[in-house]
Design an enzyme around this catalytic site. Structure first.
Site, mmCIF file in Angstrom:
data_model
loop_
_atom_site.group_PDB
_atom_site.id
_atom_site.type_symbol
_atom_site.label_atom_id
_atom_site.label_comp_id
_atom_site.label_asym_id
_atom_site.label_seq_id
_atom_site.Cartn_x
_atom_site.Cartn_y
_atom_site.Cartn_z
ATOM 1 N N ASN A 87 49.260 53.661 -34.560
ATOM 2 C CA ASN A 87 48.171 54.693 -34.304
ATOM 3 C C ASN A 87 48.103 55.953 -34.925
ATOM 4 O O ASN A 87 47.053 56.724 -34.609
ATOM 5 C CB ASN A 87 47.931 54.635 -32.567
ATOM 6 C CG ASN A 87 49.138 55.377 -32.345
ATOM 7 O OD1 ASN A 87 50.297 55.464 -32.818
ATOM 8 N ND2 ASN A 87 49.008 55.849 -30.868
ATOM 9 N N ASP B 201 46.034 43.326 -40.206
ATOM 10 C CA ASP B 201 45.868 42.284 -39.490
ATOM 11 C C ASP B 201 44.321 42.487 -38.953
ATOM 12 O O ASP B 201 44.108 43.550 -38.773
ATOM 13 C CB ASP B 201 46.852 42.167 -38.458
ATOM 14 C CG ASP B 201 46.888 43.397 -37.485
ATOM 15 O OD1 ASP B 201 47.144 44.503 -38.136
ATOM 16 O OD2 ASP B 201 46.594 43.497 -36.263
ATOM 17 N N PHE C 246 54.362 54.829 -37.034
ATOM 18 C CA PHE C 246 53.839 53.764 -35.931
ATOM 19 C C PHE C 246 52.041 53.901 -36.204
ATOM 20 O O PHE C 246 51.518 54.619 -36.884
ATOM 21 C CB PHE C 246 54.045 54.458 -34.465
ATOM 22 C CG PHE C 246 55.563 54.074 -34.144
ATOM 23 C CD1 PHE C 246 56.043 52.766 -33.835
ATOM 24 C CD2 PHE C 246 56.353 55.133 -34.431
ATOM 25 C CE1 PHE C 246 57.238 52.210 -33.661
ATOM 26 C CE2 PHE C 246 57.678 54.814 -34.313
ATOM 27 C CZ PHE C 246 57.947 53.714 -33.855
ATOM 28 N N ASN D 272 43.856 50.361 -34.181
ATOM 29 C CA ASN D 272 44.203 51.612 -34.217
ATOM 30 C C ASN D 272 44.621 52.390 -35.558
ATOM 31 O O ASN D 272 44.432 53.456 -35.820
ATOM 32 C CB ASN D 272 45.257 51.705 -32.951
ATOM 33 C CG ASN D 272 44.586 51.697 -31.714
ATOM 34 O OD1 ASN D 272 43.539 52.106 -31.513
ATOM 35 N ND2 ASN D 272 45.361 51.222 -30.904
ATOM 36 N N HIS E 1 50.991 42.331 -35.933
ATOM 37 C CA HIS E 1 50.258 43.648 -36.558
ATOM 38 C C HIS E 1 51.289 44.162 -37.767
ATOM 39 O O HIS E 1 50.821 45.177 -38.200
ATOM 40 C CB HIS E 1 50.848 44.686 -35.279
ATOM 41 C CG HIS E 1 49.804 45.361 -34.731
ATOM 42 N ND1 HIS E 1 48.354 45.288 -35.364
ATOM 43 C CD2 HIS E 1 49.770 46.669 -34.020
ATOM 44 C CE1 HIS E 1 47.601 46.217 -34.900
ATOM 45 N NE2 HIS E 1 48.358 46.958 -34.055
ATOM 46 N N TYR F 161 59.844 45.044 -34.807
ATOM 47 C CA TYR F 161 58.405 44.902 -35.040
ATOM 48 C C TYR F 161 58.185 44.028 -36.338
ATOM 49 O O TYR F 161 57.026 43.658 -36.507
ATOM 50 C CB TYR F 161 57.729 46.296 -35.195
ATOM 51 C CG TYR F 161 57.702 47.158 -34.085
ATOM 52 C CD1 TYR F 161 56.985 46.772 -32.790
ATOM 53 C CD2 TYR F 161 58.522 48.227 -33.918
ATOM 54 C CE1 TYR F 161 56.994 47.556 -31.718
ATOM 55 C CE2 TYR F 161 58.566 49.172 -32.811
ATOM 56 C CZ TYR F 161 57.799 48.752 -31.677
ATOM 57 O OH TYR F 161 57.680 49.795 -30.601
#
Length: 207
Positions: free
Chosen positions: A77, A102, A75, A123, A30, A25
């Site tokens: 959320n 972001d 993570f 989220n 994000h 990632y």
């Protein structure tokens, strides 16, 4: 809180960069919050270390001000859990929390800051607002623009920055770090006046 030599308490800030943990990632849109936090850690001269809050943190002074830099490892959320745990551990109230994230509704090349407001479907912000029990924390909003055509925004944010975007990315990450420093030293209004005067486009940086 930190203590000054004259006995007065010195405010400590909690600066949180949002992203998803793991190398797969790392270059995603994000994860730009993590990128900005890495720049801030470099300015402090510190390395991120694991904390029991399910985050990596750096403690130090940024522009002479005590800060805790944090990258949640839960993570996106579920970002609120680590943020609340850190705020409780370091005794930072919500108005001393800055979240770097972001923002789809701001064009790439522009940065904005504000206090409070909605989550715009983000989220990470939604989770933080829920766990802190308030929207009244500061945000550094890093514009990534809207996805092209009919691309799902959820797909767009989990893709790496485009080649053309990566050319300007270091400049923008550096400016976002500058904006964060300004928030803790000059305050919200002065930071908005300085950084909102013009879109933060590498071809036309603000004075």
């Amino acid at each position: 809180m930190f203590s000054r030599g004259n006995g007065a308490a010195e405010r400590r800030w909690l600066i949180v960069g949002l992203g998803n943990p793991g190398p797969e990632y790392a270059g995603n849109r994000h994860n730009v919050g993590f990128m900005v936090l890495d720049e801030l850690a470099a300015r402090i001269g510190g390395r991120f270390k694991a904390h029991r809050s399910r985050a990596e943190i750096v403690e130090g002074r940024l522009a002479g001000t005590p800060v805790v830099l944090a990258k949640p490892l839960s993570f996106m959320n579920l970002s609120g859990g680590p943020v609340k745990a850190l705020a409780d551990f370091f005794k930072v109230t919500p108005d001393g929390v800055i979240v770097v994230h972001d923002e789809l509704d701001i064009p790439y090349g522009a940065l904005r800051t504000k206090a409070g407001g909605g989550d715009n479907g983000h989220n990470g912000l939604k989770s933080i607002t829920k766990t802190l029990g308030t929207r009244d924390y500061l945000r550094i909003r890093f514009g990534i623009g809207r996805p092209p055509g009919r691309m799902d925004p959820a797909t767009f944010v989990l893709r790496d920055f485009a080649t053309a975007e990566r050319k300007d990315l270091p400049f923008l990450v550096d400016r976002a770090a500058d904006m964060t420093e300004s928030l803790i030293t000059a305050g919200l209004e002065a930071t908005q006046n300085k950084f909102h005067a013009a879109d933060l486009n590498p071809a036309k940086p603000p004075r």
